[in-house]
Design an enzyme around this catalytic site. Structure first.
Site, PDB file in Angstrom:
ATOM      1  N   GLU A 227       1.465 -29.489  21.565  1.00  0.00           N
ATOM      2  CA  GLU A 227       2.766 -29.959  22.071  1.00  0.00           C
ATOM      3  C   GLU A 227       2.642 -29.947  23.600  1.00  0.00           C
ATOM      4  OE1 GLU A 227       5.965 -27.110  21.317  1.00  0.00           O
ATOM      5  OE2 GLU A 227       7.332 -28.755  20.881  1.00  0.00           O
TER       6      GLU A 227
ATOM      7  N   HIS B 115       1.012 -26.465  24.573  1.00  0.00           N
ATOM      8  CA  HIS B 115       1.352 -25.474  23.542  1.00  0.00           C
ATOM      9  C   HIS B 115       0.495 -25.711  22.298  1.00  0.00           C
ATOM     10  CE1 HIS B 115       4.626 -23.660  20.735  1.00  0.00           C
ATOM     11  NE2 HIS B 115       3.668 -22.801  20.992  1.00  0.00           N
TER      12      HIS B 115
ATOM     13  N   SER C  46       5.060 -20.501  24.447  1.00  0.00           N
ATOM     14  CA  SER C  46       5.692 -21.059  23.249  1.00  0.00           C
ATOM     15  C   SER C  46       7.169 -21.341  23.490  1.00  0.00           C
ATOM     16  CB  SER C  46       5.534 -20.097  22.073  1.00  0.00           C
ATOM     17  OG  SER C  46       6.096 -18.851  22.395  1.00  0.00           O
TER      18      SER C  46
ATOM     19  N   ASN D 228       9.400 -24.852  18.391  1.00  0.00           N
ATOM     20  CA  ASN D 228      10.095 -23.598  18.104  1.00  0.00           C
ATOM     21  C   ASN D 228      11.609 -23.741  18.029  1.00  0.00           C
ATOM     22  OD1 ASN D 228       8.112 -21.701  17.541  1.00  0.00           O
ATOM     23  ND2 ASN D 228       7.480 -21.724  19.687  1.00  0.00           N
TER      24      ASN D 228
HETATM   25  N1  CAA Z   1      -9.165 -18.885  12.826  1.00  0.00           N
HETATM   26  C1  CAA Z   1     -10.026 -19.855  12.489  1.00  0.00           C
HETATM   27  N2  CAA Z   1     -10.038 -20.464  11.289  1.00  0.00           N
HETATM   28  C2  CAA Z   1      -9.147 -20.054  10.373  1.00  0.00           C
HETATM   29  C3  CAA Z   1      -8.203 -19.036  10.648  1.00  0.00           C
HETATM   30  C4  CAA Z   1      -8.242 -18.436  11.924  1.00  0.00           C
HETATM   31  N3  CAA Z   1      -7.391 -17.468  12.287  1.00  0.00           N
HETATM   32  N4  CAA Z   1      -7.434 -18.848   9.546  1.00  0.00           N
HETATM   33  C5  CAA Z   1      -7.862 -19.724   8.614  1.00  0.00           C
HETATM   34  N5  CAA Z   1      -8.891 -20.442   9.121  1.00  0.00           N
HETATM   35  C6  CAA Z   1      -9.642 -21.496   8.440  1.00  0.00           C
HETATM   36  C7  CAA Z   1     -10.371 -20.920   7.241  1.00  0.00           C
HETATM   37  O1  CAA Z   1     -11.602 -20.384   7.616  1.00  0.00           O
HETATM   38  C8  CAA Z   1     -10.535 -22.127   6.367  1.00  0.00           C
HETATM   39  O2  CAA Z   1     -11.608 -22.898   6.855  1.00  0.00           O
HETATM   40  P1  CAA Z   1     -12.710 -23.535   5.895  1.00  0.00           P
HETATM   41  O3  CAA Z   1     -12.263 -24.942   5.727  1.00  0.00           O
HETATM   42  O4  CAA Z   1     -13.949 -23.385   6.670  1.00  0.00           O
HETATM   43  O5  CAA Z   1     -12.719 -22.759   4.620  1.00  0.00           O
HETATM   44  C9  CAA Z   1      -9.265 -22.932   6.620  1.00  0.00           C
HETATM   45  O6  CAA Z   1      -8.741 -22.441   7.867  1.00  0.00           O
HETATM   46  C10 CAA Z   1      -8.231 -22.699   5.537  1.00  0.00           C
HETATM   47  O7  CAA Z   1      -8.025 -21.307   5.427  1.00  0.00           O
HETATM   48  P2  CAA Z   1      -7.817 -20.521   4.055  1.00  0.00           P
HETATM   49  O8  CAA Z   1      -8.475 -21.297   2.945  1.00  0.00           O
HETATM   50  O9  CAA Z   1      -8.230 -19.113   4.255  1.00  0.00           O
HETATM   51  O10 CAA Z   1      -6.275 -20.423   3.871  1.00  0.00           O
HETATM   52  P3  CAA Z   1      -5.174 -21.537   3.864  1.00  0.00           P
HETATM   53  O11 CAA Z   1      -5.629 -22.778   3.185  1.00  0.00           O
HETATM   54  O12 CAA Z   1      -3.964 -20.837   3.383  1.00  0.00           O
HETATM   55  O13 CAA Z   1      -4.966 -21.904   5.409  1.00  0.00           O
HETATM   56  C11 CAA Z   1      -3.720 -21.567   7.358  1.00  0.00           C
HETATM   57  C12 CAA Z   1      -4.653 -20.930   6.354  1.00  0.00           C
HETATM   58  C13 CAA Z   1      -4.425 -22.732   8.049  1.00  0.00           C
HETATM   59  C14 CAA Z   1      -3.371 -20.499   8.372  1.00  0.00           C
HETATM   60  C15 CAA Z   1      -2.458 -22.107   6.580  1.00  0.00           C
HETATM   61  O14 CAA Z   1      -1.917 -21.067   5.808  1.00  0.00           O
HETATM   62  C16 CAA Z   1      -1.393 -22.640   7.491  1.00  0.00           C
HETATM   63  O15 CAA Z   1      -1.475 -23.769   7.936  1.00  0.00           O
HETATM   64  N6  CAA Z   1      -0.347 -21.815   7.766  1.00  0.00           N
HETATM   65  C17 CAA Z   1       0.738 -22.196   8.652  1.00  0.00           C
HETATM   66  C18 CAA Z   1       0.270 -22.073  10.081  1.00  0.00           C
HETATM   67  C19 CAA Z   1       1.336 -22.422  11.039  1.00  0.00           C
HETATM   68  O16 CAA Z   1       2.436 -22.814  10.721  1.00  0.00           O
HETATM   69  N7  CAA Z   1       1.003 -22.277  12.322  1.00  0.00           N
HETATM   70  C20 CAA Z   1       1.925 -22.487  13.384  1.00  0.00           C
HETATM   71  C21 CAA Z   1       2.541 -21.174  13.707  1.00  0.00           C
HETATM   72  S1  CAA Z   1       3.709 -21.353  14.982  1.00  0.00           S
HETATM   73  C22 CAA Z   1       2.803 -21.366  16.361  1.00  0.00           C
HETATM   74  O17 CAA Z   1       1.636 -21.163  16.414  1.00  0.00           O
HETATM   75  C23 CAA Z   1       3.531 -21.659  17.604  1.00  0.00           C
HETATM   76  C24 CAA Z   1       4.445 -20.665  18.141  1.00  0.00           C
HETATM   77  O18 CAA Z   1       4.815 -20.865  19.285  1.00  0.00           O
HETATM   78  C25 CAA Z   1       5.001 -19.507  17.431  1.00  0.00           C
END
Ligand code: CAA
Length: 283
Positions: free
Chosen positions: A152, A140, A119, A190
């Site tokens: 990415e 990424h 990352s 990031n």
């Molecule tokens: N694995 C697989 N599927 C998942 C999951 C996981 N860990 N978490 C959620 N899902 C799926 C759910 O099962 C659901 O699928 P369905 O369509 O089958 O129902 C769908 O995603 C939506 O989930 P929820 O309804 O439970 O909840 P939500 O609408 O709040 O979505 C989320 C959850 C997708 C995590 C959303 O909150 C989100 O987009 N959050 C931000 C995530 C983000 O910013 N990620 C980047 C982080 S930074 C990074 O990764 C890089 C780094 O270098 C740090």
């Protein structure tokens, strides 16, 4: 080059997600970790995700069995002997990555691409551990991997256009969107995300608002799916601190200094969702 065989190093949250999307796209996947239990945990997560797809009618039981059948266990990096691409998703530690990439360079076929899901660690420095820096690249993925659309793609100093193109095409086969950037601290994702999270922590530290208020303002006001403090808990506060340190060291600019409150939480072992407590508590 046509990619068929993929090896993923690390069966944690990111590695298992990457293995899942690769197997779903029809690639043969070896999922490597140091311990069988780590592989078993990774496969359990993948199975749970695929079962949800079956329940939701997005996949048949037969397709689920076929996807799982394309993922095999590996406990030895030498299993990279027939890989077309290796995607490393091990811990964020340059020494460990150097050791993994050095071994992969020795055991993987000459044509194999060596990719890292790092990352924030410099791709060019990871590539320097190998004799094929032109075939080393950053891939990424975002967490949760099965849901997030972006990959990415980071070009190291020596990465060739041909290698970039192959990885771009593979990403499209995973039904994800590749976006290109160059190797600079924090890349793009990031470099922009982490200072926002860090600023939210400073805002909390200074008592400007409660954690709930900070998250509500960003969720409801900017349409972010999660507020920055909730997102920090989701990513892991240790990871957030680590990335801020990479930005601070890499740019030498005080605007990237990590918030003292972030440091304090990490020292307390409050690392977010994974430890049951970060800015919020999780049961
Ligand atoms: N694995 C697989 N599927 C998942 C999951 C996981 N860990 N978490 C959620 N899902 C799926 C759910 O099962 C659901 O699928 P369905 O369509 O089958 O129902 C769908 O995603 C939506 O989930 P929820 O309804 O439970 O909840 P939500 O609408 O709040 O979505 C989320 C959850 C997708 C995590 C959303 O909150 C989100 O987009 N959050 C931000 C995530 C983000 O910013 N990620 C980047 C982080 S930074 C990074 O990764 C890089 C780094 O270098 C740090």
């Amino acid at each position: 080059m046509a990619i068929q065989n993929v090896m993923v190093i690390g069966a944690g949250q990111m590695g298992s997600g990457i293995a899942q999307v690769c197997a779903q796209a029809g690639f043969n996947v070896k999922l490597n970790d140091m311990k069988q239990e780590a592989f078993d945990r990774g496969i359990a997560t993948i199975t749970k995700n695929l079962s949800r797809n079956v329940e939701k009618g997005r996949m048949t039981e037969e397709e689920k069995t076929a996807v799982l059948g394309r993922i095999s266990s590996s406990l030895d990096l030498k299993d990279a002997h027939d890989a077309d691409i290796v995607i490393e998703a091990a811990v964020e530690n340059m020494e460990i990555k150097h050791s993994i990439f050095k071994t992969l360079d020795e055991v993987a076929p000459k044509h194999a691409i060596l990719a890292s899901n790092t990352s924030s660690l410099p791709i060019t420095e990871i590539a320097a551990a190998t004799n094929r820096p032109e075939q080393v690249i950053g891939m990424h993925f975002m967490n949760p991997v099965p849901v997030m659309k972006l990959v990415e793609i980071i070009r190291g100093l020596a990465t060739t256009d041909e290698v970039y193109k192959t990885v771009e095409e593979m990403t499209l086969k995973l039904s994800k969107t590749p976006v290109e950037c160059n190797d600079f601290p924090g890349f793009v994702s990031n470099r922009i995300l982490m200072p926002m999270i860090n600023e939210a922590i400073f805002t909390l530290q200074e008592g400007v608002a409660t954690k709930e208020a900070i998250d509500d303002i960003m969720r409801l006001g900017m349409n972010h799916p999660m507020g920055p403090l909730q997102l920090a808990d989701f990513i892991g506060l240790d990871t957030c601190l680590y990335i801020m340190e990479v930005l601070h060291d890499g740019f030498g600019d005080s605007k990237y200094r990590p918030s003292p409150l972030l440091r304090q939480y990490v020292k307390a072992g409050w690392l977010g969702k994974k430890t049951g407590r970060g800015f919020y508590e999780y049961s």
